[in-house]
Write a protein that holds these residues in place. Structure first.
Motif, short mmCIF file in Angstrom:
data_model
loop_
_atom_site.label_atom_id
_atom_site.label_comp_id
_atom_site.label_asym_id
_atom_site.label_seq_id
_atom_site.Cartn_x
_atom_site.Cartn_y
_atom_site.Cartn_z
N VAL A 160 0.44 -3.74 -6.24
CA VAL A 160 0.58 -2.41 -5.66
C VAL A 160 -0.80 -1.77 -5.56
O VAL A 160 -1.54 -1.71 -6.55
CB VAL A 160 1.51 -1.51 -6.51
N LEU A 161 -1.16 -1.33 -4.36
CA LEU A 161 -2.35 -0.52 -4.16
C LEU A 161 -1.88 0.92 -3.99
O LEU A 161 -1.39 1.31 -2.93
CB LEU A 161 -3.13 -0.98 -2.92
N ILE A 166 1.24 -4.71 3.11
CA ILE A 166 2.40 -3.97 3.60
C ILE A 166 2.05 -2.49 3.57
O ILE A 166 1.96 -1.88 2.50
CB ILE A 166 3.64 -4.24 2.71
N ASP A 167 1.77 -1.92 4.76
CA ASP A 167 1.46 -0.50 4.86
C ASP A 167 2.78 0.25 4.98
O ASP A 167 3.54 0.05 5.94
CB ASP A 167 0.59 -0.23 6.09
N ILE A 183 0.87 -1.18 0.00
CA ILE A 183 0.00 0.00 0.00
C ILE A 183 0.90 1.22 0.00
O ILE A 183 1.61 1.49 0.98
CB ILE A 183 -0.91 0.02 1.25
N ILE A 184 0.91 1.96 -1.12
CA ILE A 184 1.82 3.10 -1.21
C ILE A 184 1.04 4.37 -1.56
O ILE A 184 -0.13 4.32 -1.97
CB ILE A 184 2.93 2.86 -2.25
N GLY A 185 1.72 5.47 -1.43
CA GLY A 185 1.12 6.77 -1.72
C GLY A 185 1.90 7.84 -0.97
O GLY A 185 2.71 7.53 -0.09
N LYS A 220 -3.52 5.72 3.57
CA LYS A 220 -2.98 4.34 3.47
C LYS A 220 -3.25 3.55 4.74
O LYS A 220 -3.69 2.40 4.69
CB LYS A 220 -1.48 4.39 3.19
N SER A 221 -2.98 4.14 5.88
CA SER A 221 -3.19 3.43 7.15
C SER A 221 -4.67 3.21 7.43
O SER A 221 -5.06 2.19 7.99
CB SER A 221 -2.54 4.22 8.30
#
Length: 462
Positions: free
Chosen positions: A307-308, A277-278, A229-231, A237-238
């Motif tokens: 990938v999110l 994976i945060d 989880i990216i950004g 994200k969390s």
């Protein structure tokens, strides 16, 4: 003929407090050991019928003290998991009582079991093969119903039958080749034998190819999808992680850079296990700790299967968002437009220069809108539709996949050798190698070192 080992014992339930714990013994001395410590006022356990449960007390012969009130299950071999005599002591849960009972049976002559030794004995005594042994641990570690179904199918022997059928085809071919060579009836026996080998090699190779086509999906069900989880900071994200887990695992604030490290958790989404994976928000920063988190986020991105990429739809597309869109263009990804419960500023049309329309999914980590579709999209992305759980040909184990690929390569070598005009006896070597590689899957030709290594990965008591 069954092998004879020392009688082993181990705790078969997880450590910690609980209503019940189980201490398991296996071996020809299991009942003799229990007779020294079990008291019920009636028969000895060595005199009772097999596959029965008995109430009584365990008493330490040295101190004459009652250790615990128990239910004891007696199962005589060969109709047991290990094909040996097995005794299972159902005692009160808790570390102290359970460990006291384990120490008590060890003092009476049992030996502490090694990790996976019960299953190893089931394998060595011929009750299950090596692929079924591995399925036992896969079943224990399964994180979704589909993963459990996959492991159960393997445990029931479906893969075993498939591999043994392939080996039998190769063996029949090798036998026919030997007959043709030793008892030639025609002048062109070499040509006939070569044609037979090539035809069989092509047929078996096709069957292995079908197995390997589903291997990627099977491995995902077994091990889970590494999902990053990216950004940039503060896009949610969390919040996304917390909603998927249905708990407040990650700290959520309006302060950018709150997440400093990588958080990993498993979640079941439509039967597909995701290893979430945060990551820390990816941006330029002078904060030393945050910079380490950003570095780890980039490493997680490189290793991710999925990938999110989370964007804040309440804000216009930023330069940092564009950089992340460009950085992930070659990855399997979904672009999640988060915060759709707020005023929409970022439009899907704004993203079409950087992504495909099918990758874009609006949702809200606050209200949960859009999350039902998220599971469907991920499933279609990796499995091309609904998984057929009744299909017994899903190969999930990395070792099995590697051996199938080696067997396939040997069969290709058979075809190439025949096309190149090599003598049949030399081509036979590659055909025999394929037979051996398939044998390693079920343990028929696996080296002792491999068997020891595989069972060492099991938990104690199994």
């Amino acid at each position: 003929m069954d092998l004879i080992f020392e009688t082993i014992a181990a705790i078969s339930t997880p450590p910690g407090e609980g209503a019940i714990s189980i201490v398991r013994l296996s071996g020809d001395k299991a009942l003799d050991i229990m007779d020294k410590i079990y008291h019920s006022g009636t028969k000895k356990l060595s005199e009772v019928k097999s596959h029965t449960i008995h109430y009584g007390h365990l008493i330490d012969p040295a101190t004459k003290k009652v250790v615990d009130e128990v239910l004891v299950t007696v199962m005589r071999g060969p109709k047991t998991f290990t094909k040996e005599d097995i005794v299972e002591i159902n005692c009160h849960g808790g570390m102290v009582v359970t460990n006291n009972i384990l120490q008590l049976v060890l003092r009476q002559g049992a030996v502490l079991a090694e990790p996976g030794e019960f299953t190893k004995r089931a394998f060595l005594n011929g009750r299950i093969d090596l692929s079924q042994s591995e399925a036992v641990m896969d079943l224990i570690r399964a994180k979704t119903d589909k993963a459990a179904d996959l492991a159960l199918a393997q445990l029931e022997g479906r893969l075993t039958k498939l591999i043994k059928d392939l080996r039998q085809e190769i063996l029949d071919t090798l036998a026919q080749v030997e007959v043709n060579i030793d008892y030639p009836e025609y002048d062109d026996v070499e040509e006939m034998t070569s044609r037979l080998m090539k035809e069989r090699a092509e047929e078996i190779q096709l069957k292995i190819k079908r197995l390997l086509q589903n291997a990627k999906e099977g491995k995902i069900l077994r091990d889970g999808l590494k999902t990053a989880i990216i950004g940039r900071p503060n896009v949610g994200k969390s919040s996304l992680l917390n909603y998927l887990l249905q708990e407040d695992k990650a700290i959520v604030t309006e302060i950018a850079g709150t997440t400093r490290d990588v958080i990993e958790e498993y979640v079941n989404l439509n039967g597909v296990p995701l290893k979430l994976i945060d990551t820390a928000g990816i941006r330029e920063t002078h904060d030393v700790v945050e910079a380490i988190g950003v570095k780890r986020s980039k490493e997680a991105l490189d290793k991710a299967d999925l990938v999110l990429l989370v964007l804040n739809q309440n804000e216009a597309l930023s330069a940092e968002d564009i950089e992340l869109l460009k950085a992930t263009k070659d990855k399997k990804r979904l672009v999640l437009l988060n915060k759709m419960d707020l005023t929409s500023v970022l439009k899907e049309a704004d993203l079409l220069n950087y992504t495909e329309e099918s990758e874009i999914l609006p949702l809200s980590a606050v209200t949960g809108v859009g999350f039902d579709k998220l599971g469907e999209v991920i499933e279609s992305l990796f499995f091309a539709g609904e998984l057929n759980q009744e299909d017994a040909t899903y190969i999930s184990n990395v070792r099995h996949i590697a051996l199938l690929e080696k067997a396939q390569a040997s069969l290709v070598a058979v075809e190439n050798g025949i096309d190149a005009g090599m003598p049949v006896d030399l081509v036979q070597i590659d055909l025999t190698a394929a037979w051996d590689y398939l044998g390693e899957i079920v343990g028929d030709s696996a080296p002792d070192e491999l068997i020891t290594q595989l069972f060492s990965q099991f938990c104690l008591g199994k």
